[in-house]
Enzyme design. Sequence first.
Site, mmCIF file in Angstrom:
data_model
loop_
_atom_site.group_PDB
_atom_site.id
_atom_site.type_symbol
_atom_site.label_atom_id
_atom_site.label_comp_id
_atom_site.label_asym_id
_atom_site.label_seq_id
_atom_site.Cartn_x
_atom_site.Cartn_y
_atom_site.Cartn_z
ATOM 1 N N TYR A 26 46.410 49.000 16.444
ATOM 2 C CA TYR A 26 46.103 50.278 15.798
ATOM 3 C C TYR A 26 47.097 50.582 14.680
ATOM 4 C CZ TYR A 26 45.675 55.327 15.138
ATOM 5 O OH TYR A 26 45.540 56.574 14.592
ATOM 6 N N GLY A 96 41.169 64.994 25.869
ATOM 7 C CA GLY A 96 42.301 65.760 26.385
ATOM 8 C C GLY A 96 43.364 64.941 27.090
ATOM 9 N N GLY A 98 45.595 62.646 25.867
ATOM 10 C CA GLY A 98 46.886 62.650 25.173
ATOM 11 C C GLY A 98 47.618 63.963 25.362
ATOM 12 N N TYR A 132 49.844 66.478 16.839
ATOM 13 C CA TYR A 132 51.158 66.949 17.289
ATOM 14 C C TYR A 132 51.480 68.326 16.718
ATOM 15 C CZ TYR A 132 51.848 62.051 18.664
ATOM 16 O OH TYR A 132 51.722 60.811 19.221
#
Length: 159
Positions: A26, A96, A98, A132
């Site tokens: 990734y 949900g 993470g 974040y």
Amino acid sequence: MQITIRDAIASDTQTILDFIIELAVYEKAEHEVKTNVEETKEAIFGKDSTVKALICEQDGIAIGYAVYFYNYSTWLGKNGIYLEDLYITESKRGIGAGKKMLKYLANKALDSNCGRFEWSCLDWNTPSRDFYESLGAVSQDEWIGYRLEGDSLVDFARS
């Protein structure tokens, strides 16, 4: 659909390594993964390890992992948690998982009287950075990370 977080155990090592490689792909850095199952197992679960890992499961199937360790802030006079890796497999993002893992670690930090919970994110990873920041995390743009590794580390240490 039940999402659970649990402490990783040694028999999870291959799963963790598979997620490490998936994360590296990734991040367009698969070629940088140098570890193997034995080294990963020793690093996380060995007698002298200071590293901890979590497994995120949906209905009992691993869908992600986190690797973290405790650090120390001289200014706060407290330990902190440093999140080295947080990864949810691509097909399971947006459910949900993470956020649940981050909350789990944030609570662990509070329960351990830590002054900080921190991590790094690649500057180009806009989806993660947006995620974040939506949680209230603040980027530390004034800090520049440095690293010695490979030949540079050996050359410096031995000179």
